[in-house]
Design a protein around this motif. Structure first.
Motif, PDB file in Angstrom:
ATOM      1  N   TRP A  61     -56.850  37.080 -37.319  1.00 52.67           N
ATOM      2  CA  TRP A  61     -55.840  36.437 -36.487  1.00 52.67           C
ATOM      3  C   TRP A  61     -55.274  35.160 -37.100  1.00 52.67           C
ATOM      4  CZ3 TRP A  61     -52.369  37.045 -32.917  1.00 52.67           C
ATOM      5  CH2 TRP A  61     -51.880  35.956 -32.202  1.00 52.67           C
ATOM      6  N   PRO A  62     -56.065  34.315 -37.768  1.00 49.91           N
ATOM      7  CA  PRO A  62     -55.517  33.036 -38.244  1.00 49.91           C
ATOM      8  C   PRO A  62     -54.240  33.140 -39.071  1.00 49.91           C
ATOM      9  CG  PRO A  62     -57.889  32.934 -38.322  1.00 49.91           C
ATOM     10  CD  PRO A  62     -57.537  34.363 -37.957  1.00 49.91           C
ATOM     11  N   PRO A  63     -54.086  34.095 -40.019  1.00 51.32           N
ATOM     12  CA  PRO A  63     -52.804  34.177 -40.737  1.00 51.32           C
ATOM     13  C   PRO A  63     -51.631  34.558 -39.832  1.00 51.32           C
ATOM     14  CG  PRO A  63     -54.519  35.419 -41.887  1.00 51.32           C
ATOM     15  CD  PRO A  63     -55.080  35.029 -40.563  1.00 51.32           C
ATOM     16  N   ILE A  64     -51.908  35.360 -38.796  1.00 52.88           N
ATOM     17  CA  ILE A  64     -50.853  35.696 -37.839  1.00 52.88           C
ATOM     18  C   ILE A  64     -50.478  34.462 -37.037  1.00 52.88           C
ATOM     19  CG2 ILE A  64     -50.233  37.136 -35.857  1.00 52.88           C
ATOM     20  CD1 ILE A  64     -52.227  39.225 -36.932  1.00 52.88           C
ATOM     21  N   LEU A  65     -51.475  33.680 -36.654  1.00 52.77           N
ATOM     22  CA  LEU A  65     -51.210  32.447 -35.908  1.00 52.77           C
ATOM     23  C   LEU A  65     -50.345  31.495 -36.714  1.00 52.77           C
ATOM     24  CD1 LEU A  65     -51.652  30.701 -33.419  1.00 52.77           C
ATOM     25  CD2 LEU A  65     -53.802  29.904 -34.451  1.00 52.77           C
ATOM     26  N   GLU A  66     -50.533  31.438 -38.018  1.00 54.91           N
ATOM     27  CA  GLU A  66     -49.679  30.601 -38.858  1.00 54.91           C
ATOM     28  C   GLU A  66     -48.217  31.019 -38.720  1.00 54.91           C
ATOM     29  OE1 GLU A  66     -50.917  30.496 -42.901  1.00 54.91           O
ATOM     30  OE2 GLU A  66     -52.934  29.752 -42.437  1.00 54.91           O
ATOM     31  N   LYS A  67     -47.968  32.329 -38.670  1.00 52.45           N
ATOM     32  CA  LYS A  67     -46.602  32.816 -38.485  1.00 52.45           C
ATOM     33  C   LYS A  67     -46.088  32.458 -37.094  1.00 52.45           C
ATOM     34  CE  LYS A  67     -47.096  36.814 -41.598  1.00 52.45           C
ATOM     35  NZ  LYS A  67     -45.920  36.641 -42.477  1.00 52.45           N
ATOM     36  N   VAL A  68     -46.952  32.547 -36.085  1.00 51.30           N
ATOM     37  CA  VAL A  68     -46.573  32.166 -34.722  1.00 51.30           C
ATOM     38  C   VAL A  68     -46.122  30.708 -34.698  1.00 51.30           C
ATOM     39  CG1 VAL A  68     -47.453  31.763 -32.385  1.00 51.30           C
ATOM     40  CG2 VAL A  68     -48.068  33.868 -33.598  1.00 51.30           C
ATOM     41  N   LEU A  69     -46.902  29.834 -35.327  1.00 53.64           N
ATOM     42  CA  LEU A  69     -46.609  28.400 -35.279  1.00 53.64           C
ATOM     43  C   LEU A  69     -45.410  28.019 -36.141  1.00 53.64           C
ATOM     44  CD1 LEU A  69     -50.245  26.973 -35.313  1.00 53.64           C
ATOM     45  CD2 LEU A  69     -48.715  27.327 -33.352  1.00 53.64           C
ATOM     46  N   ALA A  70     -45.044  28.877 -37.086  1.00 56.77           N
ATOM     47  CA  ALA A  70     -43.853  28.620 -37.910  1.00 56.77           C
ATOM     48  C   ALA A  70     -42.574  29.082 -37.225  1.00 56.77           C
ATOM     49  CB  ALA A  70     -43.995  29.322 -39.265  1.00 56.77           C
ATOM     50  N   ALA A  71     -42.710  29.784 -36.105  1.00 56.20           N
ATOM     51  CA  ALA A  71     -41.546  30.385 -35.431  1.00 56.20           C
ATOM     52  C   ALA A  71     -41.191  29.614 -34.162  1.00 56.20           C
ATOM     53  CB  ALA A  71     -41.842  31.841 -35.085  1.00 56.20           C
ATOM     54  N   ARG A  72     -39.895  29.400 -33.953  1.00 54.82           N
ATOM     55  CA  ARG A  72     -39.418  28.830 -32.692  1.00 54.82           C
ATOM     56  C   ARG A  72     -39.251  29.915 -31.632  1.00 54.82           C
ATOM     57  NH1 ARG A  72     -40.241  23.654 -31.554  1.00 54.82           N
ATOM     58  NH2 ARG A  72     -39.913  22.383 -33.405  1.00 54.82           N
ATOM     59  N   ILE A  73     -39.100  31.154 -32.087  1.00 50.67           N
ATOM     60  CA  ILE A  73     -38.875  32.275 -31.178  1.00 50.67           C
ATOM     61  C   ILE A  73     -39.994  33.284 -31.379  1.00 50.67           C
ATOM     62  CG2 ILE A  73     -37.340  34.179 -30.564  1.00 50.67           C
ATOM     63  CD1 ILE A  73     -35.006  32.467 -31.666  1.00 50.67           C
ATOM     64  N   LEU A  74     -40.664  33.659 -30.308  1.00 51.75           N
ATOM     65  CA  LEU A  74     -41.709  34.675 -30.349  1.00 51.75           C
ATOM     66  C   LEU A  74     -41.299  35.834 -29.451  1.00 51.75           C
ATOM     67  CD1 LEU A  74     -44.591  35.655 -31.111  1.00 51.75           C
ATOM     68  CD2 LEU A  74     -45.393  34.470 -29.051  1.00 51.75           C
ATOM     69  N   VAL A  75     -41.383  37.037 -29.991  1.00 47.94           N
ATOM     70  CA  VAL A  75     -41.140  38.244 -29.207  1.00 47.94           C
ATOM     71  C   VAL A  75     -42.412  39.085 -29.250  1.00 47.94           C
ATOM     72  CG1 VAL A  75     -39.799  40.367 -28.989  1.00 47.94           C
ATOM     73  CG2 VAL A  75     -38.666  38.238 -29.687  1.00 47.94           C
ATOM     74  N   VAL A  76     -42.945  39.379 -28.089  1.00 50.44           N
ATOM     75  CA  VAL A  76     -44.082  40.288 -27.983  1.00 50.44           C
ATOM     76  C   VAL A  76     -43.525  41.648 -27.571  1.00 50.44           C
ATOM     77  CG1 VAL A  76     -46.250  40.817 -26.807  1.00 50.44           C
ATOM     78  CG2 VAL A  76     -45.694  38.447 -27.416  1.00 50.44           C
ATOM     79  N   ALA A  77     -43.760  42.650 -28.410  1.00 49.08           N
ATOM     80  CA  ALA A  77     -43.235  44.000 -28.166  1.00 49.08           C
ATOM     81  C   ALA A  77     -44.404  44.929 -27.872  1.00 49.08           C
ATOM     82  CB  ALA A  77     -42.458  44.490 -29.385  1.00 49.08           C
ATOM     83  N   SER A  78     -44.326  45.648 -26.759  1.00 50.48           N
ATOM     84  CA  SER A  78     -45.455  46.479 -26.348  1.00 50.48           C
ATOM     85  C   SER A  78     -44.978  47.802 -25.776  1.00 50.48           C
ATOM     86  CB  SER A  78     -46.293  45.752 -25.288  1.00 50.48           C
ATOM     87  OG  SER A  78     -47.333  46.577 -24.794  1.00 50.48           O
ATOM     88  N   PRO A  79     -45.705  48.868 -26.048  1.00 53.46           N
ATOM     89  CA  PRO A  79     -45.487  50.097 -25.286  1.00 53.46           C
ATOM     90  C   PRO A  79     -46.118  49.963 -23.903  1.00 53.46           C
ATOM     91  CG  PRO A  79     -47.319  50.398 -26.794  1.00 53.46           C
ATOM     92  CD  PRO A  79     -46.764  49.015 -27.063  1.00 53.46           C
ATOM     93  N   THR A  80     -45.762  50.874 -23.039  1.00 54.55           N
ATOM     94  CA  THR A  80     -46.379  50.962 -21.717  1.00 54.55           C
ATOM     95  C   THR A  80     -47.411  52.083 -21.733  1.00 54.55           C
ATOM     96  OG1 THR A  80     -44.358  50.223 -20.624  1.00 54.55           O
ATOM     97  CG2 THR A  80     -45.952  51.395 -19.269  1.00 54.55           C
ATOM     98  N   TRP A  81     -48.622  51.771 -21.340  1.00 49.54           N
ATOM     99  CA  TRP A  81     -49.668  52.784 -21.184  1.00 49.54           C
ATOM    100  C   TRP A  81     -50.313  52.602 -19.814  1.00 49.54           C
ATOM    101  CZ3 TRP A  81     -49.398  56.768 -24.056  1.00 49.54           C
ATOM    102  CH2 TRP A  81     -48.936  56.670 -25.381  1.00 49.54           C
TER     103      TRP A  81
END
Length: 201
Positions: A61-81
């Protein structure tokens, strides 16, 4: 300005992802507004369970978090189950929970002055429920959720074709996705111009 999409499909790469396909419409629209964009398929990484930024050895997770913190815009994309966000989306939200306790040097919560939205696909009903669960969590974490900061594609109740296999509803989902992108950028720019300050004691 940077944006990150975290694709919470259950399908590992290189499998086709309906969620990626619809999220790509939003990504393209964001690029049209001059935004640098990136996408992470969360299921490709060993994201440990927990509510800390780093859960220790093997946690990817930590490398993904670095990308999160570098972004002003976050989009969470999910299927429905089963009418709900995917289990991967829930894991991502739990890991983002650690941001609630983090502030910058001025005492401003780290997720303040960032915006977030949601993309949902599925061949069953439940899109609005998935949107409300994810946006509710992101709002708790500190993200600003603009009006109509979502798009979805569903055919309605019961099983059916996938987004990649059926053209029905694409025009509406794409139009809504472009509006979503414009609203995310507009509010992100407004927050850049007049940022939120630290909450009062």
């Amino acid at each position: 300005m940077r944006a990150l999409v975290i694709n919470c499909t259950l399908k590992p790469s290189p499998q086709d992802s309906n969620t990626h396909a619809l999220a790509s419409v939003v990504l393209d629209a964001l690029r049209g507004h001059g935004v640098e964009v990136d996408e992470v398929r969360a299921v490709d990484f060993d994201i440990k369970p927990g509510v800390e930024s780093d859960m220790g050895p093997g946690d990817q997770w930590p490398p993904i978090l670095e990308k999160v913190l570098a972004a002003r815009i976050l989009v969470v994309a999910s299927p429905t189950w089963l009418g709900r966000p995917s289990s991967v989306a829930q894991r991502v939200l739990e890991r983002l929970d650690a941001l609630i306790a983090q502030t910058d040097d001025d005492g401003v919560p780290i997720a303040y002055n960032r915006v977030a939205g949601v993309v949902v696909t599925g061949n069953e009903d439940g899109a609005h429920h998935v949107i409300s669960e994810i946006t509710g969590a992101l709002g708790d974490i500190g993200y600003t959720i603009p009006g109509q900061a979502w798009t979805y594609w569903h055919l309605g109740p019961g099983p059916g074709a996938d987004y990649l296999d059926d053209d029905r509803g694409h025009a509406w989902a794409h139009k809504t996705g472009r509006a979503m992108a414009a609203n995310l950028v507009g509010v992100a720019r407004a927050l850049d111009a007049r940022p939120l300050s630290a909450p009062p004691e």
